[in-house]
Design a protein around this motif. Sequence first.
Motif, mmCIF file in Angstrom:
data_model
loop_
_atom_site.group_PDB
_atom_site.id
_atom_site.type_symbol
_atom_site.label_atom_id
_atom_site.label_comp_id
_atom_site.label_asym_id
_atom_site.label_seq_id
_atom_site.Cartn_x
_atom_site.Cartn_y
_atom_site.Cartn_z
ATOM 1 N N ARG A 1 0.834 -1.207 0.000
ATOM 2 C CA ARG A 1 0.000 0.000 0.000
ATOM 3 C C ARG A 1 0.868 1.257 0.000
ATOM 4 N N VAL A 2 1.967 1.225 0.750
ATOM 5 C CA VAL A 2 2.869 2.375 0.757
ATOM 6 C C VAL A 2 3.438 2.604 -0.632
ATOM 7 N N ALA A 3 3.778 1.517 -1.317
ATOM 8 C CA ALA A 3 4.380 1.631 -2.650
ATOM 9 C C ALA A 3 3.375 2.059 -3.709
ATOM 10 N N LEU A 4 2.170 1.494 -3.668
ATOM 11 C CA LEU A 4 1.231 1.645 -4.779
ATOM 12 C C LEU A 4 -0.100 2.282 -4.400
ATOM 13 N N GLY A 5 -0.344 2.510 -3.130
ATOM 14 C CA GLY A 5 -1.609 3.108 -2.725
ATOM 15 C C GLY A 5 -2.739 2.093 -2.672
ATOM 16 N N PRO A 6 -3.925 2.525 -2.243
ATOM 17 C CA PRO A 6 -5.025 1.582 -2.022
ATOM 18 C C PRO A 6 -5.703 1.082 -3.287
ATOM 19 N N ASP A 7 -5.571 1.824 -4.404
ATOM 20 C CA ASP A 7 -6.322 1.488 -5.616
ATOM 21 C C ASP A 7 -5.592 0.539 -6.547
ATOM 22 N N LEU A 8 -4.315 0.284 -6.305
ATOM 23 C CA LEU A 8 -3.492 -0.446 -7.272
ATOM 24 C C LEU A 8 -2.836 -1.640 -6.592
ATOM 25 N N PRO A 9 -3.450 -2.818 -6.654
ATOM 26 C CA PRO A 9 -2.844 -4.006 -6.052
ATOM 27 C C PRO A 9 -1.521 -4.362 -6.726
ATOM 28 N N ALA A 10 -0.622 -4.890 -5.927
ATOM 29 C CA ALA A 10 0.631 -5.419 -6.456
ATOM 30 C C ALA A 10 0.429 -6.861 -6.877
ATOM 31 N N PHE A 11 1.162 -7.274 -7.921
ATOM 32 C CA PHE A 11 1.176 -8.705 -8.239
ATOM 33 C C PHE A 11 2.595 -9.157 -8.518
ATOM 34 N N PHE A 12 2.816 -10.444 -8.288
ATOM 35 C CA PHE A 12 4.131 -11.064 -8.405
ATOM 36 C C PHE A 12 3.995 -12.369 -9.163
ATOM 37 N N THR A 13 4.892 -12.602 -10.087
ATOM 38 C CA THR A 13 4.968 -13.896 -10.757
ATOM 39 C C THR A 13 6.335 -14.024 -11.413
ATOM 40 N N GLU A 14 6.796 -15.263 -11.567
ATOM 41 C CA GLU A 14 8.046 -15.537 -12.289
ATOM 42 C C GLU A 14 7.804 -15.804 -13.766
ATOM 43 N N ASP A 15 6.553 -15.987 -14.154
ATOM 44 C CA ASP A 15 6.199 -16.353 -15.519
ATOM 45 C C ASP A 15 5.979 -15.083 -16.336
ATOM 46 N N GLU A 16 6.878 -14.799 -17.256
ATOM 47 C CA GLU A 16 6.816 -13.544 -18.009
ATOM 48 C C GLU A 16 5.577 -13.459 -18.884
ATOM 49 N N ASP A 17 5.216 -14.558 -19.543
ATOM 50 C CA ASP A 17 4.022 -14.540 -20.390
ATOM 51 C C ASP A 17 2.772 -14.312 -19.558
ATOM 52 N N LEU A 18 2.713 -14.967 -18.400
ATOM 53 C CA LEU A 18 1.561 -14.794 -17.528
ATOM 54 C C LEU A 18 1.516 -13.375 -16.973
ATOM 55 N N ALA A 19 2.663 -12.808 -16.656
ATOM 56 C CA ALA A 19 2.706 -11.429 -16.159
ATOM 57 C C ALA A 19 2.109 -10.468 -17.184
ATOM 58 N N ALA A 20 2.490 -10.649 -18.449
ATOM 59 C CA ALA A 20 1.948 -9.783 -19.500
ATOM 60 C C ALA A 20 0.442 -9.977 -19.640
ATOM 61 N N ALA A 21 -0.013 -11.226 -19.528
ATOM 62 C CA ALA A 21 -1.442 -11.509 -19.650
ATOM 63 C C ALA A 21 -2.230 -10.907 -18.488
ATOM 64 N N VAL A 22 -1.672 -10.967 -17.284
ATOM 65 C CA VAL A 22 -2.340 -10.380 -16.113
ATOM 66 C C VAL A 22 -2.465 -8.870 -16.275
ATOM 67 N N ALA A 23 -1.384 -8.220 -16.664
ATOM 68 C CA ALA A 23 -1.423 -6.770 -16.846
ATOM 69 C C ALA A 23 -2.431 -6.378 -17.916
ATOM 70 N N ALA A 24 -2.459 -7.139 -19.023
ATOM 71 C CA ALA A 24 -3.403 -6.845 -20.100
ATOM 72 C C ALA A 24 -4.845 -7.072 -19.648
ATOM 73 N N ALA A 25 -5.078 -8.132 -18.878
ATOM 74 C CA ALA A 25 -6.429 -8.405 -18.385
ATOM 75 C C ALA A 25 -6.888 -7.316 -17.430
ATOM 76 N N GLY A 26 -5.991 -6.810 -16.605
ATOM 77 C CA GLY A 26 -6.342 -5.715 -15.716
ATOM 78 C C GLY A 26 -6.721 -4.460 -16.482
ATOM 79 N N GLN A 27 -5.975 -4.183 -17.552
ATOM 80 C CA GLN A 27 -6.283 -3.028 -18.390
ATOM 81 C C GLN A 27 -7.627 -3.219 -19.079
#
Length: 463
Positions: A345-371
Amino acid sequence: MTNSAPPELLPAGTPGIPVRCVGTADWPALEAALSPVHRAYLKATDFAPKAGRLALLPGADGSLARVLFGLGETEGPGRDRLAAGRLPTLLPPGRYRLEEAGIDPAEAALAWLLGSYRFGRYRAAPGERPRLVAPEGADAAEIGRIAAAVAHGRDLINTPANDLGPAEIEAEARDLARRHGAGIAVVEGAALARDFPLVQAVGAASVRAPRLIDLAWGPEDAPRVTLVGKGVAFDTGGLDIKPSAGMLLMKKDMGGAAAALAAADMVMGAGLRLRLRVIVPAVENAVSGAAFRPGDVLASRAGLRVEIGNTDAEGRLILADALALADADEPEILIDFATLTGAARVALGPDLPAFFTEDEDLAAAVAAAGQEAADPVWRLPLHAPYASLLDSKVADLNNVSGGPFAGAITAALFLRRFAPRTRAHVHFDLYGWNPSAKAGRPEGGEVQTARLVYGLLKSRYGR
C-alpha cells in the motif's frame, strides 16, 4: 447473508430517458445539435462536460427529457472508464437508457451496476434507485453476473467480524458451491492440526475454530486452475497486537477470500471450460493462552519449519499451507489473493494491487487483463536475493524479514517457497477496500482483481 446486489438491467428496448455521456472533444458538435431551449438552459446553468458534471434537460411539459453526463478528457491516462458508475448516485429514480455515442455501452452498463451497490445488511437502503435499460447487443446476463458476484464479495468484506467468522465464511462457500453444483470439503479439528499445522496455529487462540475450505468444480479432464484466498475474518495481530487504529478495518482481512470466491462465482456462472479449485484457509487471529508466540517454530504442510518473527504476519502462514495443498495438484495456473502487506500500500496506494509472478508470459497476460477489465494492477519483482532476508538461525525460514525494507517482496518470496512445482503462480497483494467513493467503486469493501482474473481465465478457456 443479506445480498446487496444491484438491481438487474431492464430488458433491451425498454423505454427510458436517454443519457448521453459526453467528453470535452465531442461537446462542440453535440451542443450545436441541441435545441435552442436546451442550449439556453445549459448556458444558464453553466454546464460544461467536465468529469462528473450532470445536466437534467427538461421537456416541453417540464418532465425530464434527457440527461447529459460529462466525462472530461476521454483520451489519455486520466480517463476513468468506470465514470458512468457515478450516474446511479446522481440521477433521480426512473428508467434510463444510454446513448451509445462516445462510450463503450457494455462497459458503461457494468459501471452503472457496480456504482448501484449499497451495503444493506444493517439498515434499509434509502428509497428507490434509478434503473438502466440493457444496451442493444450487450450481454446483459454476463454484465449482471459480474456485478452480482462483485456485490456479494463486497458484502462479505463489509460484514463485521461479529457476524462473519470462519464458520460463516464456510457457509458462504457452501452456498456458492450449491448454486453452481460444485463439490466442497472442509477440514477442521484434529485433521486440520495434523495436515495444516500453520492454519491451526494461527486460528488456535480464537473461540471460533479455524478450518480449510476446498471447493472443486468442472470436468476433471479440463485444464486445472486453482484460486487461493486469505480468509482471516479478523486480525488483532495476535500477541504482537495491533494498536486500536490498526484494527479498525481488520474485518477486511478476509478480502482475499472474498476476491477468490467472487472470481469463482463469475467463472462458474459463465461455464468456462476448466477444472476450478478454490482453497480458503479461514481463521481469526485472536489473543488467548492458546495463541502462537514470537519465537515459536512451527511445522508446515510442506515440511518446512517456520520461525515466527511476528504474529501479525499471520496471513502468509495460512496461505503457505493452502499453497502447499494447491501445488501438489500442479495446476496449470495458481492464483492467490491476500490483503497481505502494508508495504504494498505504501508503494502503490489503495487502488493499485501489487502482483508477483516468475512467468513472463503470464505477467503480460495479467497486466493486459487488468487493463481490459478496468481492474488495474502493477507488477513488483520477485527479487531472489531478498530471500536471504527471511533466513532463520533455528528453522528453515522466518515468517518476516525483521527489517523495514521490501516487505511486499519478501512476503511474496516467502509464499513462493510453498509452491515450488507451479511456475505459473500469481500472487496478488490487495488492499480490499475503497477508502473513498469513486465512480463504480463505493466506499467500503472491494474485491480487487476478481474481474481481472475472470477476464484472464475467460480469454484462455472460453465457454
